[in-house]
Design a protein around this motif. Sequence first.
Motif, short mmCIF file in Angstrom:
data_model
loop_
_atom_site.label_atom_id
_atom_site.label_comp_id
_atom_site.label_asym_id
_atom_site.label_seq_id
_atom_site.Cartn_x
_atom_site.Cartn_y
_atom_site.Cartn_z
N VAL A 276 0.85 -1.18 0.00
CA VAL A 276 0.00 0.00 0.00
C VAL A 276 0.89 1.24 0.00
N VAL A 277 0.40 2.30 -0.60
CA VAL A 277 1.13 3.56 -0.63
C VAL A 277 0.21 4.70 -0.19
N VAL A 278 0.82 5.73 0.36
CA VAL A 278 0.07 6.92 0.75
C VAL A 278 -0.20 7.75 -0.51
N VAL A 279 -1.44 8.14 -0.67
CA VAL A 279 -1.84 8.98 -1.79
C VAL A 279 -2.02 10.43 -1.35
N ARG A 280 -2.55 10.60 -0.12
CA ARG A 280 -2.89 11.94 0.35
C ARG A 280 -2.94 11.97 1.87
N HIS A 281 -2.50 13.10 2.46
CA HIS A 281 -2.66 13.37 3.89
C HIS A 281 -3.39 14.69 4.06
N GLU A 282 -4.15 14.77 5.13
CA GLU A 282 -4.81 16.02 5.51
C GLU A 282 -4.77 16.09 7.03
N ILE A 283 -4.30 17.21 7.58
CA ILE A 283 -4.21 17.35 9.03
C ILE A 283 -4.81 18.69 9.44
N ASP A 284 -5.70 18.66 10.43
CA ASP A 284 -6.23 19.87 11.05
C ASP A 284 -5.66 19.93 12.46
N TYR A 285 -4.86 20.94 12.72
CA TYR A 285 -4.25 21.12 14.04
C TYR A 285 -5.24 21.86 14.93
N ARG A 286 -5.60 21.24 16.05
CA ARG A 286 -6.62 21.79 16.94
C ARG A 286 -6.03 22.57 18.11
N ARG A 287 -4.96 22.02 18.68
CA ARG A 287 -4.30 22.65 19.83
C ARG A 287 -2.82 22.36 19.76
N PRO A 288 -1.99 23.25 20.29
CA PRO A 288 -0.54 22.99 20.31
C PRO A 288 -0.23 21.79 21.20
#
Length: 123
Positions: free
Chosen positions: A40-52
């Motif tokens: 398997v390979v990574v196609v896409r990442h998405e990250i929402d940072y909520r707090r430090p």
Amino acid sequence: MDAYGHVNNTEYLAYLEEARIALLFQGAADAGVTTLLGQVVVVRHEIDYRRPLEFRPEPILIDTWVTGIRNTSFSLGYDVRDENTLYATAATVMAAYDAAAEATRPLSERERSWLETLRDDEA
């Protein structure tokens, strides 16, 4: 650590990778599904940072689940948290991959069936 004393944003990708390895390689193998290892390979990442997130000796928890399954790919959702705080939410799209053909491949029925046990569309 970044200049503000927080965990650097790029480290989150390493955290997600560790969670994915535990789930897709160890967890799948424990269930008798060994074809995902190295296929398997990574196609896409998405990250929402909520707090430090500051450095700490206590572990961070990464809840991981399947959010969607397609013909050649599947999506994962993550919560990066401790017992009291949600630090980030994230998503990854993974594709089944045939290294010899250098192309994506369809997920097998066994892979799909196992991934389905981890599916939570509402999380």
